[in-house]
Design an enzyme around this catalytic site. Structure first.
Site, PDB file in Angstrom:
ATOM      1  N   TRP A  41       0.462  -1.068   0.285  1.00 31.02           N
ATOM      2  CA  TRP A  41      -0.185  -0.047  -0.243  1.00 31.02           C
ATOM      3  C   TRP A  41       0.529   1.318  -0.004  1.00 31.02           C
ATOM      4  CZ3 TRP A  41      -4.628  -0.960   3.923  1.00 31.02           C
ATOM      5  CH2 TRP A  41      -5.647  -2.128   3.466  1.00 31.02           C
ATOM      6  N   LYS A  42       2.423   1.016  -0.229  1.00 34.83           N
ATOM      7  CA  LYS A  42       3.641   2.077   0.262  1.00 34.83           C
ATOM      8  C   LYS A  42       2.360   3.156   0.725  1.00 34.83           C
ATOM      9  CE  LYS A  42       5.020   1.004  -4.370  1.00 34.83           C
ATOM     10  NZ  LYS A  42       4.645   1.081  -5.475  1.00 34.83           N
ATOM     11  N   HIS A  60      12.415  -2.645  -1.235  1.00 40.20           N
ATOM     12  CA  HIS A  60      11.692  -1.977  -2.373  1.00 40.20           C
ATOM     13  C   HIS A  60      12.447  -0.259  -3.123  1.00 40.20           C
ATOM     14  CE1 HIS A  60       8.493   0.290  -4.407  1.00 40.20           C
ATOM     15  NE2 HIS A  60       7.735  -1.438  -4.556  1.00 40.20           N
ATOM     16  N   GLU A  65      11.706   1.998  -3.911  1.00 37.82           N
ATOM     17  CA  GLU A  65      11.535   2.838  -3.583  1.00 37.82           C
ATOM     18  C   GLU A  65      12.628   3.789  -2.686  1.00 37.82           C
ATOM     19  OE1 GLU A  65       7.177   2.596  -3.242  1.00 37.82           O
ATOM     20  OE2 GLU A  65       7.503   3.143  -5.604  1.00 37.82           O
ATOM     21  N   GLY A 125       3.967   1.648 -11.157  1.00 35.69           N
ATOM     22  CA  GLY A 125       3.215   2.984 -11.212  1.00 35.69           C
ATOM     23  C   GLY A 125       3.896   3.523 -12.199  1.00 35.69           C
ATOM     24  N   SER A 167       3.281  -2.277 -11.961  1.00 36.70           N
ATOM     25  CA  SER A 167       1.966  -1.590 -12.989  1.00 36.70           C
ATOM     26  C   SER A 167       0.940  -3.494 -12.786  1.00 36.70           C
ATOM     27  CB  SER A 167       2.540  -1.206 -14.537  1.00 36.70           C
ATOM     28  OG  SER A 167       2.827  -0.058 -13.801  1.00 36.70           O
ATOM     29  N   GLY A 182       1.162  -2.962  -6.109  1.00 43.42           N
ATOM     30  CA  GLY A 182       0.702  -0.973  -5.706  1.00 43.42           C
ATOM     31  C   GLY A 182      -0.150  -0.722  -6.322  1.00 43.42           C
ATOM     32  N   GLY A 183      -0.786   0.472  -6.869  1.00 42.89           N
ATOM     33  CA  GLY A 183      -1.396   0.893  -6.820  1.00 42.89           C
ATOM     34  C   GLY A 183      -2.716   0.437  -7.337  1.00 42.89           C
TER      35      GLY A 183
HETATM   36  P1  13P Z   1       2.829  -0.854  -8.736  1.00 47.22           P
HETATM   37  O1  13P Z   1       1.783  -2.163  -9.598  1.00 47.22           O
HETATM   38  O2  13P Z   1       1.976   0.642  -8.260  1.00 47.22           O
HETATM   39  O3  13P Z   1       3.356  -0.379 -10.010  1.00 47.22           O
HETATM   40  O4  13P Z   1       3.694  -0.497  -7.684  1.00 47.22           O
HETATM   41  C1  13P Z   1       4.261  -1.700  -7.831  1.00 47.22           C
HETATM   42  C2  13P Z   1       4.721  -1.488  -6.204  1.00 47.22           C
HETATM   43  O5  13P Z   1       5.710  -0.736  -6.348  1.00 47.22           O
HETATM   44  C3  13P Z   1       4.713  -2.698  -5.417  1.00 47.22           C
HETATM   45  O6  13P Z   1       5.880  -2.737  -4.413  1.00 47.22           O
END
Ligand code: 13P
Length: 249
Positions: A10-11, A94, A96, A172, A212, A233-234
């Protein structure tokens, strides 16, 4: 054991009431399945998430963890703190965290040691940047990320490791690795682990794809032989999309 896994990262999204609402939607909608379902809310909501999901087949996991056991590390969270609120799995490395918080392979080796020493299962993230792929260096980058952070481990540690290949250019961005690109890299990763730790460990290892993943592309990615699931993620922020991705298995 090689497992099918769909994990939602979920970041830095969802406050407490949004967290409870999404978890209740997931409780209502996640099917009875042989897929291991995990969600990673922000630290401050882990305890509540654990309590909401206690009776359900969805594991709450952490997005990060500090390598030291305790002490003067303002703002950080230790393995023991996670364990004390019911968390037994942590995402480490991760992209990020690597890009915005300066996490290096060497640091991640220490984090992996600390997690495993405390019986915390690791979801280890790694993957190349766009320039690496354009230059044709993606295999060597991925190999060195694995070697630097995880090759010092004992063979016995691997039962508590899940790998998550996340090409940075696909996170993302809406641009997904093609199923063929994912399979090619996952097969390379499994071969790399096999050469160092043996084929039994490599065969048992779950390797997730992240970047994605959406309801529309999950089935064809998960259908690939060496893709054992996804780190989402999203699309994990909407119950209907996350559940559709689980159902894509
Ligand atoms: P997205 O699915 O938003 O591209 O993010 C992937 C992610 O970083 C999962 O850790």
């Amino acid at each position: 054991m090689r497992r099918k896994i769909v994990a939602g990262n979920w970041k830095m999204n969802n406050d407490l009431s949004e967290t409870e609402a999404l978890l209740n939607d997931l409780i209502a909608q996640v099917p009875n399945t042989d897929v291991n379902v995990m969600v990673a809310p922000t630290y401050v909501n882990l305890f509540q998430a654990f309590n909401v999901l206690k009776e359900h087949n969805i594991e709450v996991i952490a997005q990060n963890m500090h390598q030291e056991a305790k002490g003067a590390y303002t703002g950080e969270i230790s393995a023991n703190m996670l364990k004390s609120v019911g968390i037994n799995t942590a995402i480490l490395g991760h992209s990020e965290r690597r890009a915005y918080f300066g996490e290096t392979d060497e640091l991640l080796a220490k984090k992996a040691d600390a997690a495993l020493a405390n019986d915390i299962q690791v979801v280890f993230c790694f993957g190349e940047e766009l320039e690496d792929r354009k230059a044709g260096n993606h295999f060597s980058v991925v190999e060195s990320q694995l070697k630097n952070a995880l090759f010092h481990l004992d063979a016995s540690a691997w039962k508590n490791i899940i790998l998550a290949y996340e090409p940075v250019w696909a996170i993302g961005t809406g641009e997904t690795a093609s199923p063929e690109q994912a399979q090619e890299m996952h097969a390379f990763i499994r071969k790399t682990i096999s050469e160092k730790f043996g084929s039994e460990i490599a065969d048992e290892l779950s390797i997730l794809y992240g970047g994605s993943v959406k309801p529309a592309n999950a089935a064809e990615i998960f259908a690939k032989e060496d893709v054992d699931g996804g780190l989402i993620g999203g699309a994990s922020l909407k119950a209907a999309d996350f559940v559709a991705i689980i159902n894509a298995f």
